[in-house]
Write a protein that holds these residues in place. Structure first.
Motif, PDB file in Angstrom:
ATOM      1  N   SER A 124       0.864  -1.174   0.000  1.00 15.41           N
ATOM      2  CA  SER A 124       0.000   0.000   0.000  1.00 15.41           C
ATOM      3  C   SER A 124       0.899   1.222   0.000  1.00 15.41           C
ATOM      4  CB  SER A 124      -0.945   0.002   1.200  1.00 15.41           C
ATOM      5  OG  SER A 124      -0.217   0.099   2.400  1.00 15.41           O
ATOM      6  N   GLY A 125       0.351   2.324  -0.462  1.00 17.38           N
ATOM      7  CA  GLY A 125       1.151   3.536  -0.480  1.00 17.38           C
ATOM      8  C   GLY A 125       0.468   4.675  -1.184  1.00 17.38           C
ATOM      9  N   ARG A 126       1.291   5.664  -1.496  1.00 24.26           N
ATOM     10  CA  ARG A 126       0.798   6.826  -2.240  1.00 24.26           C
ATOM     11  C   ARG A 126       1.798   7.169  -3.325  1.00 24.26           C
ATOM     12  NH1 ARG A 126       1.503  11.387   2.306  1.00 24.26           N
ATOM     13  NH2 ARG A 126       0.238   9.854   3.309  1.00 24.26           N
ATOM     14  N   THR A 127       1.249   7.712  -4.414  1.00 23.20           N
ATOM     15  CA  THR A 127       2.063   8.065  -5.568  1.00 23.20           C
ATOM     16  C   THR A 127       1.586   9.403  -6.109  1.00 23.20           C
ATOM     17  OG1 THR A 127       2.187   5.705  -6.118  1.00 23.20           O
ATOM     18  CG2 THR A 127       2.920   7.259  -7.797  1.00 23.20           C
ATOM     19  N   TYR A 128       2.492  10.364  -6.216  1.00 20.81           N
ATOM     20  CA  TYR A 128       2.166  11.651  -6.821  1.00 20.81           C
ATOM     21  C   TYR A 128       2.105  11.461  -8.330  1.00 20.81           C
ATOM     22  CZ  TYR A 128       2.926  13.671  -2.276  1.00 20.81           C
ATOM     23  OH  TYR A 128       2.822  13.969  -0.950  1.00 20.81           O
ATOM     24  N   GLY A 159      -1.979  15.349  -8.761  1.00 19.79           N
ATOM     25  CA  GLY A 159      -2.722  14.734  -7.683  1.00 19.79           C
ATOM     26  C   GLY A 159      -1.957  13.610  -7.027  1.00 19.79           C
ATOM     27  N   ILE A 160      -2.659  12.902  -6.173  1.00 24.97           N
ATOM     28  CA  ILE A 160      -2.083  11.770  -5.449  1.00 24.97           C
ATOM     29  C   ILE A 160      -2.997  10.573  -5.601  1.00 24.97           C
ATOM     30  CG2 ILE A 160      -1.474  10.837  -3.177  1.00 24.97           C
ATOM     31  CD1 ILE A 160      -0.802  13.597  -2.261  1.00 24.97           C
ATOM     32  N   TYR A 161      -2.400   9.436  -5.928  1.00 21.35           N
ATOM     33  CA  TYR A 161      -3.095   8.163  -5.854  1.00 21.35           C
ATOM     34  C   TYR A 161      -2.729   7.509  -4.528  1.00 21.35           C
ATOM     35  CZ  TYR A 161      -5.364   7.239 -10.332  1.00 21.35           C
ATOM     36  OH  TYR A 161      -6.222   7.243 -11.400  1.00 21.35           O
ATOM     37  N   TYR A 162      -3.741   7.166  -3.738  1.00 22.02           N
ATOM     38  CA  TYR A 162      -3.583   6.296  -2.579  1.00 22.02           C
ATOM     39  C   TYR A 162      -3.947   4.907  -3.091  1.00 22.02           C
ATOM     40  CZ  TYR A 162      -3.583  10.680  -0.087  1.00 22.02           C
ATOM     41  OH  TYR A 162      -3.285  11.948   0.346  1.00 22.02           O
ATOM     42  N   PHE A 195      -7.961   8.579  -6.015  1.00 20.38           N
ATOM     43  CA  PHE A 195      -7.231   9.714  -6.578  1.00 20.38           C
ATOM     44  C   PHE A 195      -7.800  11.026  -6.070  1.00 20.38           C
ATOM     45  CE2 PHE A 195      -6.275  12.920  -9.829  1.00 20.38           C
ATOM     46  CZ  PHE A 195      -4.903  12.807  -9.863  1.00 20.38           C
ATOM     47  N   ASP A 196      -6.939  11.885  -5.556  1.00 24.01           N
ATOM     48  CA  ASP A 196      -7.322  13.238  -5.166  1.00 24.01           C
ATOM     49  C   ASP A 196      -6.541  14.245  -6.005  1.00 24.01           C
ATOM     50  OD1 ASP A 196      -9.274  12.831  -3.224  1.00 24.01           O
ATOM     51  OD2 ASP A 196      -7.811  12.614  -1.622  1.00 24.01           O
ATOM     52  N   ASP A 241      -1.080   5.643   6.199  1.00 26.59           N
ATOM     53  CA  ASP A 241      -2.267   6.487   6.364  1.00 26.59           C
ATOM     54  C   ASP A 241      -2.968   6.634   5.016  1.00 26.59           C
ATOM     55  OD1 ASP A 241      -4.168   8.163   7.403  1.00 26.59           O
ATOM     56  OD2 ASP A 241      -2.876   9.920   7.457  1.00 26.59           O
ATOM     57  N   MET A 242      -4.223   6.199   4.960  1.00 26.79           N
ATOM     58  CA  MET A 242      -4.978   6.181   3.714  1.00 26.79           C
ATOM     59  C   MET A 242      -6.348   6.809   3.939  1.00 26.79           C
ATOM     60  SD  MET A 242      -3.143   4.493   1.526  1.00 26.79           S
ATOM     61  CE  MET A 242      -3.351   3.065   0.535  1.00 26.79           C
ATOM     62  N   PRO A 243      -6.999   7.256   2.863  1.00 29.93           N
ATOM     63  CA  PRO A 243      -8.380   7.704   2.996  1.00 29.93           C
ATOM     64  C   PRO A 243      -9.269   6.551   3.451  1.00 29.93           C
ATOM     65  CG  PRO A 243      -7.472   8.296   0.852  1.00 29.93           C
ATOM     66  CD  PRO A 243      -6.494   7.383   1.504  1.00 29.93           C
TER      67      PRO A 243
END
Length: 148
Positions: free
Chosen positions: A71-75, A92-95, A112-113, A137-139
């Motif tokens: 799991s993670g985040r990617t700009y 944006g950012i993909y969680y 995606f935000d 930390d995720m939505p």
């Protein structure tokens, strides 16, 4: 995964894009919550119908690794040429949550935000988003995505 996703988007290859997801995967983007490959493919078609081409760029992901999961985040940035000839840009950012299925990594869940959507010169205002702690930390799964 990100390179395969970006390649499928540029080539407008629905089959390749949905193959990046597990069968019951979730893609949350622009206020939509798409579950399953058919719904994800329909959303893909809907977005790309508005654009002549979309070039996606992914930053280095920040990952938490598990046994066969991540799991993670990617700009993310997108450079877009719309059907009416305009140039647009998104930031944006993909969680994300990933799973290893028989030696192939796939997306399980993507949220995606948007931080920015507008002209490529970044003259539109940035969008306010909740700052999160570092992964994992995720939505919340029920949290909606920031729309355009």
């Amino acid at each position: 995964m990100h390179a395969l996703c970006a390649d499928a988007v540029w080539r407008k290859d629905r089959a390749a894009f949905v193959d990046c997801f597990v069968a019951d995967g979730v893609w949350k983007v622009a206020g939509m919550n798409l579950r399953g490959r058919e719904a994800i493919g329909d959303g893909f078609d809907q977005f790309l119908a508005l654009n002549e081409r979309v070039l996606m760029g992914f930053g280095s992901p920040i990952l938490e690794l598990g046994e066969g999961t991540a799991s993670g985040r990617t700009y993310t940035t997108e450079t877009v040429k719309t059907r009416d000839g305009q140039g647009m840009c998104s930031i944006g950012i993909y969680y994300e949550r990933f799973a290893d299925q028989d030696g192939e990594w796939r997306f399980v869940w993507r949220h995606f935000d948007f931080y920015y959507f507008g002209p490529p010169d970044l003259s539109a205002p940035l969008l306010a988003l909740l700052d999160r702690a570092r992964p994992p930390d995720m939505p919340d799964p029920d949290e909606s995505t920031a729309g355009m």
